[in-house]
Design a protein around this motif. Structure first.
Motif, PDB file in Angstrom:
ATOM      1  N   SER A  25       0.818  -1.199   0.000  1.00  0.00           N
ATOM      2  CA  SER A  25       0.000   0.000   0.000  1.00  0.00           C
ATOM      3  C   SER A  25       0.860   1.260   0.000  1.00  0.00           C
ATOM      4  O   SER A  25       0.578   2.221  -0.728  1.00  0.00           O
ATOM      5  N   ALA A  26       1.932   1.253   0.817  1.00  0.00           N
ATOM      6  CA  ALA A  26       2.825   2.411   0.882  1.00  0.00           C
ATOM      7  C   ALA A  26       3.501   2.663  -0.462  1.00  0.00           C
ATOM      8  O   ALA A  26       3.585   3.807  -0.930  1.00  0.00           O
ATOM      9  N   VAL A  27       3.968   1.591  -1.090  1.00  0.00           N
ATOM     10  CA  VAL A  27       4.628   1.732  -2.395  1.00  0.00           C
ATOM     11  C   VAL A  27       3.643   2.254  -3.436  1.00  0.00           C
ATOM     12  O   VAL A  27       3.986   3.131  -4.250  1.00  0.00           O
ATOM     13  N   ASP A  28       2.421   1.741  -3.427  1.00  0.00           N
ATOM     14  CA  ASP A  28       1.414   2.192  -4.392  1.00  0.00           C
ATOM     15  C   ASP A  28       1.079   3.670  -4.190  1.00  0.00           C
ATOM     16  O   ASP A  28       0.907   4.415  -5.167  1.00  0.00           O
ATOM     17  N   VAL A  29       0.972   4.092  -2.921  1.00  0.00           N
ATOM     18  CA  VAL A  29       0.658   5.505  -2.641  1.00  0.00           C
ATOM     19  C   VAL A  29       1.785   6.411  -3.116  1.00  0.00           C
ATOM     20  O   VAL A  29       1.537   7.457  -3.744  1.00  0.00           O
ATOM     21  N   ILE A  30       3.021   6.021  -2.837  1.00  0.00           N
ATOM     22  CA  ILE A  30       4.161   6.843  -3.268  1.00  0.00           C
ATOM     23  C   ILE A  30       4.245   6.881  -4.784  1.00  0.00           C
ATOM     24  O   ILE A  30       4.511   7.940  -5.377  1.00  0.00           O
ATOM     25  N   ARG A  31       4.013   5.744  -5.436  1.00  0.00           N
ATOM     26  CA  ARG A  31       4.087   5.704  -6.899  1.00  0.00           C
ATOM     27  C   ARG A  31       2.993   6.582  -7.523  1.00  0.00           C
ATOM     28  O   ARG A  31       3.228   7.287  -8.508  1.00  0.00           O
ATOM     29  N   ARG A 204       4.103  -7.336  15.898  1.00  0.00           N
ATOM     30  CA  ARG A 204       4.235  -7.302  14.437  1.00  0.00           C
ATOM     31  C   ARG A 204       4.635  -5.901  13.965  1.00  0.00           C
ATOM     32  O   ARG A 204       5.492  -5.759  13.088  1.00  0.00           O
ATOM     33  N   LEU A 205       4.004  -4.896  14.524  1.00  0.00           N
ATOM     34  CA  LEU A 205       4.352  -3.527  14.162  1.00  0.00           C
ATOM     35  C   LEU A 205       5.799  -3.207  14.513  1.00  0.00           C
ATOM     36  O   LEU A 205       6.531  -2.619  13.719  1.00  0.00           O
ATOM     37  N   LEU A 206       6.199  -3.612  15.715  1.00  0.00           N
ATOM     38  CA  LEU A 206       7.554  -3.318  16.163  1.00  0.00           C
ATOM     39  C   LEU A 206       8.579  -4.019  15.283  1.00  0.00           C
ATOM     40  O   LEU A 206       9.587  -3.408  14.873  1.00  0.00           O
ATOM     41  N   LEU A 207       8.352  -5.279  14.975  1.00  0.00           N
ATOM     42  CA  LEU A 207       9.284  -6.020  14.129  1.00  0.00           C
ATOM     43  C   LEU A 207       9.369  -5.392  12.743  1.00  0.00           C
ATOM     44  O   LEU A 207      10.468  -5.236  12.182  1.00  0.00           O
ATOM     45  N   PHE A 208       8.231  -5.010  12.186  1.00  0.00           N
ATOM     46  CA  PHE A 208       8.217  -4.410  10.856  1.00  0.00           C
ATOM     47  C   PHE A 208       9.028  -3.119  10.822  1.00  0.00           C
ATOM     48  O   PHE A 208       9.860  -2.904   9.927  1.00  0.00           O
ATOM     49  N   PHE A 209       8.818  -2.249  11.808  1.00  0.00           N
ATOM     50  CA  PHE A 209       9.520  -0.971  11.799  1.00  0.00           C
ATOM     51  C   PHE A 209      10.985  -1.123  12.195  1.00  0.00           C
ATOM     52  O   PHE A 209      11.831  -0.337  11.752  1.00  0.00           O
ATOM     53  N   LEU A 210      11.314  -2.111  13.001  1.00  0.00           N
ATOM     54  CA  LEU A 210      12.720  -2.373  13.283  1.00  0.00           C
ATOM     55  C   LEU A 210      13.444  -2.821  12.023  1.00  0.00           C
ATOM     56  O   LEU A 210      14.586  -2.405  11.757  1.00  0.00           O
ATOM     57  N   LEU A 211      12.799  -3.682  11.240  1.00  0.00           N
ATOM     58  CA  LEU A 211      13.399  -4.112   9.974  1.00  0.00           C
ATOM     59  C   LEU A 211      13.539  -2.938   9.006  1.00  0.00           C
ATOM     60  O   LEU A 211      14.541  -2.818   8.299  1.00  0.00           O
ATOM     61  N   LEU A 212      12.542  -2.058   8.997  1.00  0.00           N
ATOM     62  CA  LEU A 212      12.606  -0.880   8.144  1.00  0.00           C
ATOM     63  C   LEU A 212      13.756   0.036   8.552  1.00  0.00           C
ATOM     64  O   LEU A 212      14.508   0.543   7.710  1.00  0.00           O
ATOM     65  N   MET A 213      13.931   0.221   9.860  1.00  0.00           N
ATOM     66  CA  MET A 213      15.024   1.054  10.350  1.00  0.00           C
ATOM     67  C   MET A 213      16.374   0.410  10.076  1.00  0.00           C
ATOM     68  O   MET A 213      17.345   1.100   9.744  1.00  0.00           O
ATOM     69  N   LEU A 214      16.446  -0.918  10.199  1.00  0.00           N
ATOM     70  CA  LEU A 214      17.697  -1.621   9.915  1.00  0.00           C
ATOM     71  C   LEU A 214      18.076  -1.471   8.447  1.00  0.00           C
ATOM     72  O   LEU A 214      19.245  -1.187   8.121  1.00  0.00           O
ATOM     73  N   SER A 256      11.854   9.401   6.345  1.00  0.00           N
ATOM     74  CA  SER A 256      10.747  10.118   6.975  1.00  0.00           C
ATOM     75  C   SER A 256       9.493  10.020   6.119  1.00  0.00           C
ATOM     76  O   SER A 256       8.385   9.791   6.635  1.00  0.00           O
ATOM     77  N   LEU A 257       9.652  10.185   4.814  1.00  0.00           N
ATOM     78  CA  LEU A 257       8.508  10.063   3.913  1.00  0.00           C
ATOM     79  C   LEU A 257       7.936   8.658   3.949  1.00  0.00           C
ATOM     80  O   LEU A 257       6.713   8.468   4.064  1.00  0.00           O
ATOM     81  N   LEU A 258       8.801   7.665   3.874  1.00  0.00           N
ATOM     82  CA  LEU A 258       8.345   6.280   3.895  1.00  0.00           C
ATOM     83  C   LEU A 258       7.669   5.942   5.214  1.00  0.00           C
ATOM     84  O   LEU A 258       6.652   5.245   5.246  1.00  0.00           O
ATOM     85  N   SER A 259       8.204   6.458   6.321  1.00  0.00           N
ATOM     86  CA  SER A 259       7.598   6.209   7.630  1.00  0.00           C
ATOM     87  C   SER A 259       6.184   6.771   7.691  1.00  0.00           C
ATOM     88  O   SER A 259       5.263   6.125   8.201  1.00  0.00           O
ATOM     89  N   ALA A 260       6.004   7.993   7.166  1.00  0.00           N
ATOM     90  CA  ALA A 260       4.680   8.606   7.176  1.00  0.00           C
ATOM     91  C   ALA A 260       3.679   7.765   6.391  1.00  0.00           C
ATOM     92  O   ALA A 260       2.547   7.532   6.837  1.00  0.00           O
ATOM     93  N   VAL A 261       4.094   7.289   5.217  1.00  0.00           N
ATOM     94  CA  VAL A 261       3.180   6.526   4.366  1.00  0.00           C
ATOM     95  C   VAL A 261       2.903   5.146   4.967  1.00  0.00           C
ATOM     96  O   VAL A 261       1.756   4.665   4.940  1.00  0.00           O
TER      97      VAL A 261
END
Length: 276
Positions: A25-31, A204-214, A256-261
């Motif tokens: 969903s995030a990728v589609d919104v940014i695209r 699940r949220l924490l793991l997802f955002f930790l992977l995103l930050m990594l 920051s943009l990706l985090s918002a989306v």
């Protein structure tokens, strides 16, 4: 003879956070909105980061340990208004991006910016409350261990204290979309709204955002070290430092943009869950 009771109403099924769906969903919104989102990212995320990086003086070279920390504190004591202004602009930008892509009535860019500014005090208030609660909770966890065994035991207690802080972060990470897209203007309502929405999904949220930050950290290291080394060979150490600040700011703005989306995508999945 037993009484005849009406059948109980089925309990609502709590949504389960789907990381793959959120990412798609995030990728589609940014695209679909890449031009306007890139402009907003440059205005609210990139420019403030560049201003802080280029205007903030570097500590004297050769300092280590306490001396380096003291030098940084002295710099922050002088330049804190610039740092605070950067945080304010980036926070308003985060809320504006969320309002643009998820606000009611398909707002324009101008309307989204106005919404971001109006929602900023609520988000700041909510984050201050959460931060105070996390700090107090960590202190209560560390104090008994420190009283029993000194610094060694306090260091051991740091692990559950950090786990507590991360859990609270996971339960309150949807404050921004609740404020910007949901229209909540009470900081405590924003906190409780995020708390209810993330129930059963915090891990699940924490793991997802930790992977995103990594992943962002790895990209940051690659994007700054290699170009900086090449620029430093050609233009010297000062040019290499400028390259680090430039490429690092670009990566930070993209994050920051990706985090918002992504936060907006998560909120859209879990928004139906809330207090009755």
């Amino acid at each position: 003879m037993s009484a005849q009771l009406p059948p109980s109403a089925p309990r609502p099924v709590r949504p389960r956070f789907d990381a793959n769906a959120a990412w798609k969903s995030a990728v589609d919104v940014i695209r679909a909105n890449r031009q306007v989102l890139l402009v907003m990212a440059g205005l609210f995320f990139l420019l403030p980061q560049l201003a802080v990086d280029f205007m903030l003086p570097a500590p004297p070279p050769g300092l280590e340990g306490n001396a380096a920390g003291k030098a940084l504190l002295e710099i922050y004591a002088v330049w804190w208004p610039l740092i605070l202004l950067g945080f304010i602009v980036q926070g308003a930008g985060l809320l504006a991006v969320i309002a643009l892509i998820a606000g009611a009535g398909r707002p324009t860019v101008k309307q989204a910016m106005v919404t971001g500014l109006k929602a900023l005090p609520t988000m700041v208030g909510a984050q201050l409350v959460v931060g105070a609660g996390v700090g107090l909770g960590m202190l209560l966890l560390l104090m008994p261990f420190a009283a029993i065994g000194g610094e060694a035991m306090a260091g051991l207690a740091l692990i559950p204290a950090l786990a507590f802080a991360m859990w609270i972060y996971a339960r309150t990470m949807l404050i921004s979309p609740i404020v910007a897209a949901g229209g909540t203007r009470n900081p405590f309502d924003a906190i409780t709204g995020s708390w209810h929405a993330t129930k059963g999904n915090a891990s699940r949220l924490l793991l997802f955002f930790l992977l995103l930050m990594l992943a962002t950290t790895v990209i940051y290291l690659v994007a700054t070290s290699i170009p900086a080394a090449l620029v430093a060979v050609i233009g010297g150490a000062e040019a290499g430092g400028i390259a680090v600040a430039l490429f690092g700011s670009v990566v930070a703005a993209c994050f920051s943009l990706l985090s918002a989306v992504v936060l907006t995508a998560a909120w859209r999945q879990l928004a139906p869950v809330g207090p009755s």
